[in-house]
Write a protein that holds these residues in place. Structure first.
Motif, PDB file in Angstrom:
ATOM      1  N   LEU A 164       0.808  -1.217   0.000  1.00 48.34           N
ATOM      2  CA  LEU A 164       0.000   0.000   0.000  1.00 48.34           C
ATOM      3  C   LEU A 164       0.842   1.268   0.000  1.00 48.34           C
ATOM      4  CD1 LEU A 164      -2.850  -1.326   2.249  1.00 48.34           C
ATOM      5  CD2 LEU A 164      -3.059  -0.444  -0.072  1.00 48.34           C
TER       6      LEU A 164
ATOM      7  N   LEU B 201      -7.886   9.782  -2.445  1.00 47.82           N
ATOM      8  CA  LEU B 201      -7.824   8.587  -1.590  1.00 47.82           C
ATOM      9  C   LEU B 201      -7.005   8.825  -0.327  1.00 47.82           C
ATOM     10  CD1 LEU B 201      -7.373   5.524  -3.962  1.00 47.82           C
ATOM     11  CD2 LEU B 201      -9.318   6.096  -2.495  1.00 47.82           C
TER      12      LEU B 201
ATOM     13  N   ALA C 258     -10.174   2.067   1.649  1.00 45.39           N
ATOM     14  CA  ALA C 258      -9.358   3.046   0.925  1.00 45.39           C
ATOM     15  C   ALA C 258      -8.089   2.394   0.383  1.00 45.39           C
ATOM     16  CB  ALA C 258      -9.024   4.238   1.823  1.00 45.39           C
ATOM     17  N   GLY C 259      -7.514   1.486   1.160  1.00 44.26           N
ATOM     18  CA  GLY C 259      -6.341   0.757   0.696  1.00 44.26           C
ATOM     19  C   GLY C 259      -6.651  -0.098  -0.523  1.00 44.26           C
ATOM     20  N   GLY C 260      -7.789  -0.773  -0.484  1.00 41.53           N
ATOM     21  CA  GLY C 260      -8.190  -1.589  -1.630  1.00 41.53           C
ATOM     22  C   GLY C 260      -8.375  -0.748  -2.879  1.00 41.53           C
ATOM     23  N   GLN C 261      -8.924   0.433  -2.709  1.00 41.69           N
ATOM     24  CA  GLN C 261      -9.101   1.306  -3.870  1.00 41.69           C
ATOM     25  C   GLN C 261      -7.759   1.773  -4.423  1.00 41.69           C
ATOM     26  OE1 GLN C 261     -11.969   3.775  -1.812  1.00 41.69           O
ATOM     27  NE2 GLN C 261     -13.503   3.320  -3.378  1.00 41.69           N
ATOM     28  N   ALA C 262      -6.810   2.014  -3.522  1.00 36.84           N
ATOM     29  CA  ALA C 262      -5.471   2.427  -3.974  1.00 36.84           C
ATOM     30  C   ALA C 262      -4.813   1.298  -4.763  1.00 36.84           C
ATOM     31  CB  ALA C 262      -4.611   2.828  -2.771  1.00 36.84           C
ATOM     32  N   ILE C 263      -4.953   0.053  -4.290  1.00 36.88           N
ATOM     33  CA  ILE C 263      -4.390  -1.079  -5.039  1.00 36.88           C
ATOM     34  C   ILE C 263      -5.105  -1.207  -6.389  1.00 36.88           C
ATOM     35  CG2 ILE C 263      -4.084  -3.593  -5.078  1.00 36.88           C
ATOM     36  CD1 ILE C 263      -3.814  -3.560  -2.063  1.00 36.88           C
TER      37      ILE C 263
ATOM     38  N   LEU D  71      -6.516   1.146  -8.161  1.00 38.46           N
ATOM     39  CA  LEU D  71      -6.007   2.221  -9.031  1.00 38.46           C
ATOM     40  C   LEU D  71      -4.673   1.842  -9.664  1.00 38.46           C
ATOM     41  CD1 LEU D  71      -6.254   5.748  -7.368  1.00 38.46           C
ATOM     42  CD2 LEU D  71      -7.112   5.049  -9.600  1.00 38.46           C
ATOM     43  N   ALA D  72      -3.816   1.226  -8.839  1.00 35.43           N
ATOM     44  CA  ALA D  72      -2.465   0.909  -9.299  1.00 35.43           C
ATOM     45  C   ALA D  72      -2.439  -0.361 -10.144  1.00 35.43           C
ATOM     46  CB  ALA D  72      -1.535   0.755  -8.094  1.00 35.43           C
TER      47      ALA D  72
ATOM     48  N   LEU E 123      -9.947  -6.002   0.751  1.00 35.35           N
ATOM     49  CA  LEU E 123      -9.906  -4.658   1.312  1.00 35.35           C
ATOM     50  C   LEU E 123     -11.001  -3.783   0.714  1.00 35.35           C
ATOM     51  CD1 LEU E 123      -6.046  -3.948   1.286  1.00 35.35           C
ATOM     52  CD2 LEU E 123      -7.427  -4.973   3.083  1.00 35.35           C
TER      53      LEU E 123
END
Lengths: 312, 312
Positions: free
Chosen positions: A37, A129, B171-176, B178-179, B196
């Motif tokens: 993360l 985010l 929020a962490g799952g969304q960041a992953i 996105l990436a 997540l």
């Protein structure tokens, strides 16, 4: 000012407090950070560990010191973990609000504390985010799994922070601010906007620090008055600095409120009028401390002086 | 399915539960709404009171019913206010995540539940602020000033929701996510991302509902397993629906994951493989309920069936 303030070494107190605040924030940010993360944790660290003034944690610790002194516990420098968590949680909310505020759909600012804003450095989605995660993280910090904050206090702190951050607090103030561009507000409407947008979190910092100790209702009510006056004074000084300081000193774009045709205390009262209002609010804050009946309010008084005399 | 599930009238139970959920959310949204903040409260209402499935509140109430039955209290339809608040608070987090997800810098979607998305209707700044305020409001709902939730339970609920929503949760799952556009994820990485992004809140719904009652550690652990399996099954079904359903049925844009070159269970396992994985996860969820030792898990089991058989 020396007639009002007791002898108090703000520099030494602040250094001790700031050292604890910075260490705690760096530690707590690192604690829950997993490598997968990093794309989220990098903008989080960037926005939080950036040399802000840390006024909100200082206020929480100063309020705790006042209450600690009242109930006979602890030297002023011995900040307990609950108050440290409370102050740092408020700082996370403040940090997220700056990240979201700077985004193109809001103030569209590219400079913050002398550095590129988060969306400039990490992209808009990254900023969105990171801000969202920071708000949740504030409530994580208030609810540790260890016993550093009693459960009942955790509930009080979460209740207070949620209300200070939410629709009838900071977010509400920002919504009114958004709707006020080019609108003629009178001082009462301007005060209401700022009491939510900036004041709610500053007032909550004081109240949350005090909630980590024990104090009679009269003292808590006086601390609420102190926080409200201080919060408003902060904004009046902000409006003054927006027209009197340069961007380099401010670490953000100077003159942007005037450029955006936003109502300010200076546009409403003039520069001299705004300065008089700031002095009046400072006096009200100091007077509230005297009303509190608390013995050791020197750190709170000194922080109020700092808010008045800051140059950024 | 009838060999696994006890006789249970999900329709009647859901109707009673949904009626309480919708009334409570409308009431609590109205309670704190002041006229000066209509510019913020309008998008908040629009995003929350919009006919969502309310799966998260239903899960919280079903978990509470299971635990209530265990400790000998209450008929299944008599949902207590703590669980209602817990479930509705999770729903607010879900609602804010949709508002922010749909924004141009994220998924840039214009259609949600058959209506224009919040930023289309209220502007990007309005959507950003409404989402921010919704997150805070979730914690306000968990910390009522009345005595409907004991302080210790408030703390547990805030702790759990913050972690489910934050950097090591949604929020962490969304960041992953996105990436991960255009990146080849294996099933383990895909599972981590979804556990997540979607799973954390669904799992938290069950755990928070259960936390409003009393149950032995073994039962709570089993409910965590149930929630984790259900959360993942939900996402697998989502991926299946993304390729098999049309936009009108979904109420959102179909086929957008494939169009965005995002990894999904269907792209990884094929349609038949994804269906098999969903059935497997459903079986794991039902098995966890059996392990819980709780007597009245019929509502939870029925909701798991609903997740499997939904068409949107």
């Amino acid at each position: 000012m020396s007639a009002v303030l007791p002898a108090f070494d703000l520099r030494a107190w602040s250094q001790a407090a700031l050292s604890q605040v910075e260490s705690a924030m760096a530690l707590w940010l690192a604690e829950g950070a997993v490598p997968q993360l990093e794309s989220l944790n990098a903008p989080i660290r960037y926005s939080v560990l950036d040399g802000g003034k840390r006024l909100r944690p200082l206020l929480a610790l100063a309020a705790r010191a006042a209450v600690a002194a009242h109930d006979g516990k602890a030297a002023p420098a011995d900040f307990d973990t609950a108050a440290l968590r409370a102050g740092c949680a408020v700082e996370l909310i403040h940090a997220y609000s700056l990240v979201h505020d700077d985004m193109p759909c809001m103030d569209n600012d590219v400079l913050r504390r002398g550095k590129p804003t988060v969306h400039v450095k990490f992209g808009e989605a990254g900023a969105l985010l990171a801000g969202d995660a920071l708000q949740a993280l504030a409530f994580e910090w208030l609810t540790p799994a260890d016993d550093s904050i009693p459960a009942a206090t955790q509930a009080v702190l979460c209740a207070r922070l949620a209300r200070a951050a939410g629709r009838n607090g900071m977010a509400g103030g920002q919504a009114i601010d958004l709707a006020s561009v080019g609108v003629a507000l009178d001082e009462s409407a301007l005060r209401h906007m700022h009491s939510l947008k900036t004041g709610a979190l500053l007032q909550a910092s004081v109240a949350m620090g005090a909630a980590c100790g024990a104090a009679p209702a009269r003292a808590l009510a006086a601390l609420e008055s102190f926080g409200a006056a201080l919060g408003l004074a902060f904004q009046v000084v902000d409006d003054i600095l927006d027209v009197t300081a340069d961007s380099a000193t401010l670490g953000k774009t100077a003159g942007k409120d005037a450029a955006a045709d936003k109502p300010t205390y200076v546009s409403l009262l003039g520069l001299d009028g705004a300065r008089a209002r700031a002095r009046q609010l400072h006096a009200a804050a100091i007077s509230a401390l005297a009303d509190s009946g608390l013995g050791d309010t020197a750190a709170l008084a000194a922080l109020a002086g700092l808010v008045m005399n800051r140059d950024h």
